[in-house]
Motif scaffolding. Structure first.
Motif, PDB file in Angstrom:
ATOM      1  N   LEU A  10       0.820  -1.212   0.000  1.00  0.00           N
ATOM      2  CA  LEU A  10       0.000   0.000   0.000  1.00  0.00           C
ATOM      3  C   LEU A  10       0.853   1.261   0.000  1.00  0.00           C
ATOM      4  N   PHE A  11       1.861   1.287   0.842  1.00  0.00           N
ATOM      5  CA  PHE A  11       2.668   2.505   0.964  1.00  0.00           C
ATOM      6  C   PHE A  11       3.610   2.714  -0.209  1.00  0.00           C
ATOM      7  N   VAL A  12       4.168   1.658  -0.744  1.00  0.00           N
ATOM      8  CA  VAL A  12       5.160   1.809  -1.799  1.00  0.00           C
ATOM      9  C   VAL A  12       4.515   1.872  -3.175  1.00  0.00           C
ATOM     10  N   HIS A  13       3.593   0.973  -3.457  1.00  0.00           N
ATOM     11  CA  HIS A  13       3.071   0.869  -4.811  1.00  0.00           C
ATOM     12  C   HIS A  13       1.868   1.764  -5.092  1.00  0.00           C
ATOM     13  N   LEU A  14       1.158   2.208  -4.086  1.00  0.00           N
ATOM     14  CA  LEU A  14       0.035   3.101  -4.338  1.00  0.00           C
ATOM     15  C   LEU A  14       0.460   4.560  -4.280  1.00  0.00           C
ATOM     16  N   ASN A  15       1.764   4.778  -4.180  1.00  0.00           N
ATOM     17  CA  ASN A  15       2.354   6.115  -4.236  1.00  0.00           C
ATOM     18  C   ASN A  15       1.742   7.066  -3.226  1.00  0.00           C
ATOM     19  N   MET A  16       1.711   6.650  -1.998  1.00  0.00           N
ATOM     20  CA  MET A  16       1.195   7.525  -0.944  1.00  0.00           C
ATOM     21  C   MET A  16       2.333   8.463  -0.566  1.00  0.00           C
ATOM     22  N   SER A  17       2.344   9.618  -1.193  1.00  0.00           N
ATOM     23  CA  SER A  17       3.482  10.522  -1.053  1.00  0.00           C
ATOM     24  C   SER A  17       3.307  11.538   0.066  1.00  0.00           C
ATOM     25  N   ASN A  18       2.364  11.346   0.900  1.00  0.00           N
ATOM     26  CA  ASN A  18       2.156  12.259   2.010  1.00  0.00           C
ATOM     27  C   ASN A  18       3.359  12.160   2.950  1.00  0.00           C
ATOM     28  N   LEU A  19       3.892  13.284   3.381  1.00  0.00           N
ATOM     29  CA  LEU A  19       5.072  13.299   4.241  1.00  0.00           C
ATOM     30  C   LEU A  19       4.813  12.633   5.588  1.00  0.00           C
ATOM     31  N   ALA A  20       3.570  12.550   5.994  1.00  0.00           N
ATOM     32  CA  ALA A  20       3.256  11.903   7.267  1.00  0.00           C
ATOM     33  C   ALA A  20       3.576  10.416   7.207  1.00  0.00           C
ATOM     34  N   PHE A  21       3.505   9.814   6.022  1.00  0.00           N
ATOM     35  CA  PHE A  21       3.759   8.389   5.874  1.00  0.00           C
ATOM     36  C   PHE A  21       5.239   8.078   5.596  1.00  0.00           C
ATOM     37  N   LEU A  22       6.057   9.090   5.364  1.00  0.00           N
ATOM     38  CA  LEU A  22       7.458   8.858   5.014  1.00  0.00           C
ATOM     39  C   LEU A  22       8.230   8.069   6.086  1.00  0.00           C
ATOM     40  N   PRO A  23       8.139   8.424   7.375  1.00  0.00           N
ATOM     41  CA  PRO A  23       8.868   7.626   8.374  1.00  0.00           C
ATOM     42  C   PRO A  23       8.416   6.167   8.402  1.00  0.00           C
ATOM     43  N   LEU A  24       7.109   5.947   8.211  1.00  0.00           N
ATOM     44  CA  LEU A  24       6.605   4.578   8.196  1.00  0.00           C
ATOM     45  C   LEU A  24       7.124   3.827   6.977  1.00  0.00           C
ATOM     46  N   GLN A  25       7.191   4.515   5.825  1.00  0.00           N
ATOM     47  CA  GLN A  25       7.724   3.881   4.623  1.00  0.00           C
ATOM     48  C   GLN A  25       9.196   3.493   4.823  1.00  0.00           C
ATOM     49  N   ILE A  26       9.968   4.399   5.401  1.00  0.00           N
ATOM     50  CA  ILE A  26      11.384   4.128   5.645  1.00  0.00           C
ATOM     51  C   ILE A  26      11.536   2.952   6.604  1.00  0.00           C
ATOM     52  N   LEU A  27      10.728   2.923   7.662  1.00  0.00           N
ATOM     53  CA  LEU A  27      10.778   1.831   8.624  1.00  0.00           C
ATOM     54  C   LEU A  27      10.442   0.500   7.958  1.00  0.00           C
ATOM     55  N   LEU A  28       9.400   0.474   7.125  1.00  0.00           N
ATOM     56  CA  LEU A  28       9.008  -0.763   6.458  1.00  0.00           C
ATOM     57  C   LEU A  28      10.078  -1.252   5.478  1.00  0.00           C
ATOM     58  N   ILE A  29      10.684  -0.328   4.767  1.00  0.00           N
ATOM     59  CA  ILE A  29      11.754  -0.708   3.844  1.00  0.00           C
ATOM     60  C   ILE A  29      12.950  -1.276   4.626  1.00  0.00           C
ATOM     61  N   ALA A  30      13.287  -0.650   5.755  1.00  0.00           N
ATOM     62  CA  ALA A  30      14.397  -1.135   6.581  1.00  0.00           C
ATOM     63  C   ALA A  30      14.095  -2.527   7.125  1.00  0.00           C
ATOM     64  N   ILE A  31      12.862  -2.733   7.570  1.00  0.00           N
ATOM     65  CA  ILE A  31      12.481  -4.062   8.074  1.00  0.00           C
ATOM     66  C   ILE A  31      12.546  -5.088   6.956  1.00  0.00           C
ATOM     67  N   ASP A  32      12.090  -4.715   5.777  1.00  0.00           N
ATOM     68  CA  ASP A  32      12.122  -5.623   4.635  1.00  0.00           C
ATOM     69  C   ASP A  32      13.566  -6.010   4.293  1.00  0.00           C
ATOM     70  N   LEU A  33      14.463  -5.044   4.279  1.00  0.00           N
ATOM     71  CA  LEU A  33      15.865  -5.328   3.995  1.00  0.00           C
ATOM     72  C   LEU A  33      16.475  -6.223   5.077  1.00  0.00           C
ATOM     73  N   ALA A  34      16.157  -5.937   6.338  1.00  0.00           N
ATOM     74  CA  ALA A  34      16.699  -6.745   7.434  1.00  0.00           C
ATOM     75  C   ALA A  34      16.219  -8.187   7.335  1.00  0.00           C
ATOM     76  N   ILE A  35      14.940  -8.363   7.046  1.00  0.00           N
ATOM     77  CA  ILE A  35      14.394  -9.719   6.927  1.00  0.00           C
ATOM     78  C   ILE A  35      15.031 -10.453   5.751  1.00  0.00           C
ATOM     79  N   SER A  36      15.192  -9.774   4.622  1.00  0.00           N
ATOM     80  CA  SER A  36      15.799 -10.447   3.471  1.00  0.00           C
ATOM     81  C   SER A  36      17.272 -10.774   3.725  1.00  0.00           C
ATOM     82  N   PHE A  37      18.000  -9.895   4.434  1.00  0.00           N
ATOM     83  CA  PHE A  37      19.397 -10.195   4.767  1.00  0.00           C
ATOM     84  C   PHE A  37      19.484 -11.443   5.630  1.00  0.00           C
TER      85      PHE A  37
END
Length: 162
Positions: A10-37
């Motif tokens: 939802l956050f990455v592919h639906l292009n929710m570009s609201n700045l309020a969601f930016l920290p959550l997007q960064i957190l989710l991407i970091a979690i995704d990278l950590a899990i894949s590592f």
């Protein structure tokens, strides 16, 4: 994990570009990278890629018993700056030159707190170079009195008999 992937989509592919969601997007991407590592073993790959190559010593000239770091084969000093040629001479010069300076400190060993932790007393005892030199000379004299003799300038383990 399924909820995480839905939120990530939802956050990455639906292009929710609201700045309020930016920290959550960064957190989710970091979690995704950590899990894949962790899941795909990338941490071990990174460790292997960044691990320094072990250094192997090489024989010095034709003497296989005398090995040095490859970097120092040609840059080996044969005589120290003080002119000493043996370990005895280097030690003797140090004992004389720095006689009144502190050479080492020691603490009393009390015992073991646990199988891996030692316990020491609070008091430090300082020994000067002169005192350490005297102990070293006494130790050497005791070895000689017990029948030990100086070894040959070069030796190999082939000569050792048990």
């Amino acid at each position: 994990s399924v909820t995480y992937h839905i939120l990530f989509f939802l956050f990455v592919h639906l292009n929710m570009s609201n700045l309020a969601f930016l920290p959550l997007q960064i957190l989710l991407i970091a979690i995704d990278l950590a899990i894949s590592f962790i899941t795909f073993g990338w941490l071990n790959v990174i460790k292997k890629l960044t691990k320094p190559e072990p250094v192997r010593s090489v024989p010095l000239k034709d003497d296989p018993s005398h090995r040095v770091h490859p970097q120092f084969v040609k840059a080996r000093a044969t005589v120290s700056s003080s002119g000493a040629k043996t370990l005895y001479e280097v030690s003797k010069l140090s004992f004389e030159k720095h006689a009144d300076r502190v050479c080492m400190r020691k603490r009393e060993f009390i015992g073991w707190k646990s199988p891996k932790v030692k316990e020491f007393g609070p008091n430090l005892t300082e020994l000067t170079y002169k005192e350490v030199g005297e102990k070293a000379y006494k130790f050497g004299a005791a070895l000689r009195a017990a029948g030990c003799v100086p070894s040959e300038p070069t030796t190999t383990l082939d000569k050792v008999k048990t």
